[in-house]
Enzyme design. Structure first.
Site, PDB file in Angstrom:
ATOM      1  N   CYS A 122       0.813  -1.221   0.000  1.00 38.04           N
ATOM      2  CA  CYS A 122       0.000   0.000   0.000  1.00 38.04           C
ATOM      3  C   CYS A 122       0.843   1.265   0.000  1.00 38.04           C
ATOM      4  O   CYS A 122       0.328   2.354  -0.250  1.00 38.04           O
ATOM      5  CB  CYS A 122      -0.958   0.000   1.193  1.00 38.04           C
ATOM      6  SG  CYS A 122      -2.021  -1.458   1.266  1.00 38.04           S
ATOM      7  N   HIS A 255      -3.038   7.035   2.293  1.00 40.71           N
ATOM      8  CA  HIS A 255      -3.520   5.747   1.811  1.00 40.71           C
ATOM      9  C   HIS A 255      -4.919   5.493   2.367  1.00 40.71           C
ATOM     10  O   HIS A 255      -5.178   5.691   3.556  1.00 40.71           O
ATOM     11  CB  HIS A 255      -2.571   4.636   2.253  1.00 40.71           C
ATOM     12  CG  HIS A 255      -3.128   3.262   2.089  1.00 40.71           C
ATOM     13  ND1 HIS A 255      -3.675   2.822   0.905  1.00 40.71           N
ATOM     14  CD2 HIS A 255      -3.255   2.233   2.979  1.00 40.71           C
ATOM     15  CE1 HIS A 255      -4.104   1.575   1.065  1.00 40.71           C
ATOM     16  NE2 HIS A 255      -3.864   1.202   2.312  1.00 40.71           N
ATOM     17  N   ASN A 285     -10.221  -0.140  -0.018  1.00 41.48           N
ATOM     18  CA  ASN A 285      -8.757  -0.105   0.015  1.00 41.48           C
ATOM     19  C   ASN A 285      -8.235  -0.723  -1.280  1.00 41.48           C
ATOM     20  O   ASN A 285      -8.362  -1.932  -1.503  1.00 41.48           O
ATOM     21  CB  ASN A 285      -8.263  -0.904   1.229  1.00 41.48           C
ATOM     22  CG  ASN A 285      -6.753  -0.885   1.377  1.00 41.48           C
ATOM     23  OD1 ASN A 285      -6.023  -0.521   0.453  1.00 41.48           O
ATOM     24  ND2 ASN A 285      -6.266  -1.295   2.538  1.00 41.48           N
TER      25      ASN A 285
END
Length: 328
Positions: A122, A255, A285
């Site tokens: 990520c 993020h 996500n």
């Protein structure tokens, strides 16, 4: 007289989501067929996620990345032939090799540019952006394409409620050009491999067989604690290195893992929530794609304007994290 090193300036962005939108209600109904109980209320309360986009089987990361790249190039007014560097941040590459970046390069019709993937989960886009910035500042590239792209649905255990409701698929891309005026002002990257087990997909392909656990596994509480701690520290550090204050930041683009993390981080940094770009409710996500997706959304809806200062932050498996201070 020594010639000043060029800066890397963002000149375009683009994004792409697979066409299949899956609401929480639709996902809950599908999981119910496997005797897994969840609901829109349960997911929203714990994560802030209301929907996600999922790639159909057979839709590869390179396909998402290529479309995002084309949109970024069009936004920048740059031809693919002008690129001399292509970086794709992904944890879900099409193949062991060649790299997804090489596949995107072929799709775009570029020949000769350096092309490679970075794998920091990520944090991947922040790692890729910082790498491209280093190439440009060193005079080894003049026009770079940096992409974050994932098909995370391919590595999810759809019987694990703790993880399968959290993720989506997508791609975001930016074009950087060498410039005399500052674009990427400051950046820093970090990792702590001793924390690898709190978020990992520890499977492998060897001798024609899958070894280990091929699915994503996560210790949610440990990730939350680590994320807010390291992102808070990194934000303060990168702003201080730039000789600025957190109050100078116009936009925080972290993020997009969980709305709770975003809210908690903003509060620790004393950044008003209206200055935080949030897309986790729409995209879930998307790992390395989440930051460029959020950046592109905020540029296109007019929130982020030329001259604004944005703080981009990634955190993910590895355990990795990093920050980029970007003047638009």
């Amino acid at each position: 007289m020594t010639q000043a090193l060029p800066y890397a300036r963002l000149v375009g962005s683009g994004s792409f989501l697979p066409p299949r939108l899956v609401s929480n209600d639709a996902l809950a109904a599908d999981l119910a067929t496997r005797q897994i109980e969840t609901s829109d209320e349960w997911i929203v309360e714990r994560t802030g996620i209301r929907q996600r986009y999922l790639a159909d089987k057979g839709m590869a990361t390179s396909a998402l990345a290529t479309e995002a790249a084309r949109r970024a190039l069009a936004d920048a007014g740059v031809e693919a032939s002008e690129l001399d560097l292509i970086i794709v941040a992904t944890s879900t590459p099409d193949f062991v090799f060649p790299s997804t970046a090489c596949l995107v390069q072929a799709n775009l019709g570029n020949k000769g540019a350096a092309a490679f993937d970075v794998q920091a989960v990520c944090s991947g886009f922040v790692y890729g952006l910082t790498t491209a910035d280093s190439f440009i500042r060193a005079g080894r590239a003049k026009c770079a394409l940096v992409i974050g792209a994932e098909v995370f649905s391919s590595i999810l255990d759809w019987n694990d409620r703790a993880t399968c409701v959290l993720f989506g698929d997508g791609a975001g891309a930016v074009v950087l050009k060498a410039s005399e005026s500052p674009g990427i002002i400051e950046a820093e990257l970090h990792a702590d491999g001793s924390q690898m087990n709190i978020l990992c997909a520890a499977g492998n392909v060897a001798f024609g067989q899958v070894t280990g656990d091929p699915f994503l596994r996560m210790d949610g509480q440990a990730v939350f604690k680590q994320a807010v701690t390291v992102l808070d520290r990194s934000a303060r550090s990168v702003v201080e290195k730039a000789g600025l204050q957190l109050s100078d930041v116009d936009w925080l683009i972290p993020h997009q893992a969980n709305l709770r993390i975003l809210t908690f981080l903003a509060r620790k940094l004393e950044i008003p929530t209206e200055k935080v770009v949030v897309t986790v409710d729409r995209h879930a996500n998307t790992s390395a794609a989440s930051i460029p997706l959020a950046l592109d959304v905020a540029r296109r809806d007019g929130r982020i304007k030329p001259g604004h200062l944005a703080l981009l932050q990634g955190v993910g498996g590895g355990f990795t994290w990093g920050s980029v201070l970007l003047r638009l």
